[in-house]
Enzyme design. Structure first.
Site, PDB file in Angstrom:
ATOM      1  N   ASP A  15     -17.950  15.551 -71.945  1.00  0.00           N
ATOM      2  CA  ASP A  15     -17.722  16.920 -72.421  1.00  0.00           C
ATOM      3  C   ASP A  15     -16.266  17.171 -72.818  1.00  0.00           C
ATOM      4  OD1 ASP A  15     -20.391  17.264 -71.546  1.00  0.00           O
ATOM      5  OD2 ASP A  15     -19.710  17.885 -69.564  1.00  0.00           O
ATOM      6  N   GLU A 189     -26.111  24.282 -76.598  1.00  0.00           N
ATOM      7  CA  GLU A 189     -25.127  24.505 -75.533  1.00  0.00           C
ATOM      8  C   GLU A 189     -23.759  24.075 -76.044  1.00  0.00           C
ATOM      9  OE1 GLU A 189     -26.247  21.925 -72.276  1.00  0.00           O
ATOM     10  OE2 GLU A 189     -26.624  20.247 -73.627  1.00  0.00           O
TER      11      GLU A 189
END
Length: 532
Positions: A15, A189
């Site tokens: 991420d 997301e």
């Protein structure tokens, strides 16, 4: 021509949120249940990277005792408004194991420099995870996060929310806008917002963070939308290309260099198995890679090499080379604090269970709870960053009974680990044996324990050879005995561990005292060596 070799951050570094401030580049990555929270890396040329620390180093910023495996810090966002650094992060308290709910709390901390000090947290909301902060040209600040819908029969990934953040009031203000509900890829997301040439560009992750993962871009001339999807989406994916060495490509953020070049940081996974395998596993976890970006004539970001799949090698930017000194393989525990490569589980080290001073040049661990605990483990570990690697330590430990243990562990989470441990048996005295846990199923695979009574020091080693790993031990550090067992590396991966994990393999030093007496174990050194 200088090339960027992917992945740039090897081992568990998912991420990535990339940021440039002046001539410096920074990447923040998720740390999940590992302490400290939010790992930070630094570069001057996008080719060479070094770890520089962590942002969340106090329990007032992050309290994770009892957090689930792969809970804790999800998908941080690092930004700068010209005056200070901002870091947005989620602390996930509930998820997985059949749960329909996700208790995910979003916070903001700030700092004058990347080294800190980072402020006390400002609570933002709990409507979903993967928050990010966008600083608009007019000075206004906007929070984005995905929205979680727990209701049966609904799309759980219920869109990207936008709300203004007031830095003076230190709270969210004004209406909440659902600005983007995603594409048919689903699982929308990881939002990041950028502004270029009068357009707001929304970069999101889609497809789920496994082999269908992807990056989608949408844009609007109003921050509240509506947002149109890039007609050539996804911008990046390895979906449908099992032959690629980089898989799981998704969850991206963008950065512009001083010379106006653009790059995309994103996560990837490198599977052990060949493309035709029925199931593939990534024990190193989700790693960070970079791709060079160009902008199409009609204003959409495209990968420089012409396709939308991740490349192993990428043209580096026109910046002076800036390598960092090579990091030592051996840690003799002579520093007053732990190496940046070491992390602990859920809680910071303190003198009640870890000391670097009680016995100088030794790491002393006081035994606490079992490897199955989500609360107070005495475990210090570092990422496995190579398919071929070895780690070595030497242990001084005098257990009085079988409930006292210490040693070297290959660890994924509380239900998945392989542990070479020293303990005591009523008949054999001091012993060495292996304990394993595979998705919660405990075993002792050795045929009996190995007697080492009278050994004052026990040298322990693990060696990874891509698909498998095994252990060895020694009384003097010179003459090694191999333990005749090999363990499959794939079993300590996101893909195997209940199919729900988000971290990667760690190699650690640990001590347990299940009697509560807190017997200590002393480790003289730790060596980690990549063999690739």
């Amino acid at each position: 021509m200088t090339r960027i070799l992917n992945p740039i951050l090897r081992g568990f570094h998912p991420d990535p949120s990339i940021l440039r401030v002046g001539d410096d580049y920074f990447i923040a990555t998720s740390t999940f249940e590992w302490w400290p929270g939010v790992r930070l890396h630094h570069s001057r040329d996008l080719v060479h990277w070094r770890p520089i620390g962590y942002a969340l180093t106090r329990t007032s910023q992050l309290e994770m005792l009892g957090n689930p495996d792969s809970g804790g810090i999800w998908a941080p966002c690092l930004s700068h408004d010209g005056a200070q650094f901002y870091l947005i992060y989620t602390d996930v308290k509930t998820w997985g194991n059949g749960e329909v709910f996700k208790d995910a709390h979003n916070y903001l901390v700030t700092a004058p420099s990347i080294e800190g000090p980072w402020s006390e947290p400002v609570y933002l909301n709990s409507s979903g995870f993967d928050p990010s902060l966008f600083h608009d040209e007019d000075g206004r600040k906007w929070l984005l996060n995905m929205r979680w819908d727990h209701r049966k029969g609904r799309n759980a990934f219920a869109g990207i929310l936008l709300q203004e953040y007031d830095p003076q009031q230190k709270r969210l203000v004004g209406p909440v806008h659902n600005i983007f509900r995603g594409t048919p890829l689903g699982v929308t997301e990881g939002p990041h917002l950028y502004k270029k040439d009068g357009w707001y560009y929304l970069v999101v992750a889609e497809g789920g963070t496994t082999y269908a993962h992807a990056v989608t871009v949408a844009r609007s001339q109003r921050i509240e939308g509506p947002y149109e999807v890039d007609p050539c989406y996804p911008t990046l994916t390895a979906r449908g290309h099992p032959e690629l060495p980089l898989q799981k490509a998704g969850h991206a953020s963008l950065v512009q260099t001083q010379q106006g070049e653009w790059y995309m940081a994103h996560l990837v996974g490198r599977p052990l198995e060949p493309p035709q395998a029925l199931r593939r596993h990534c024990p190193l976890g989700r790693e960070t890679a970079l791709q060079k970006i160009r902008w199409s004539p009609d204003g959409w970001p495209r990968l420089w090499h012409g396709s939308n799949t991740p490349a192993l090698e990428v043209e580096a930017p026109a910046l002076p080379a800036h390598p960092w000194p090579k990091e030592p393989e051996r840690d003799d525990f002579e520093a007053p604090t732990l190496s940046l490569h070491f992390q602990t589980l859920r809680h910071p080290p303190d003198p009640s269970w870890l000391s670097l001073t009680e016995r100088p040049s030794y790491l002393r661990l006081f035994g606490r709870e079992s490897l199955s605990s989500r609360h107070r483990q005495s475990l210090v570990a570092r990422r496995l960053q190579h398919f071929y690697a070895e780690a070595e330590t030497v242990l001084e430990f005098e257990p009085q009974h079988f409930q006292q243990m210490a040693g070297l562990v290959c660890y994924y989470d509380t239900g998945n680990w392989v542990y070479l441990r020293v303990s005591r048996d009523e008949a054999l005295g001091k012993t060495l044996s292996i304990l394993t846990c595979d998705n919660g199923h405990y075993d002792e695979p050795l045929d009996g324990e190995l007697g080492i009574e009278g050994w004052s020091r026990v040298y322990l080693k693990v060696r990874y050879q891509r698909d498998t790993f095994g252990f060895a031990y020694s009384a003097n550090g010179l003459d090694w005995s191999e333990i005749p067992l090999r363990f499959p590396a794939y079993k300590l991966s996101d893909d195997h561990c209940r199919g729900l994990g988000f971290t990667g393999t760690f190699i650690g030093l640990c001590a347990q005292d299940l009697s509560g007496a807190r017997l200590h174990a002393d480790f003289d050194y730790f060596v980690y060596r990549g063999l690739e």
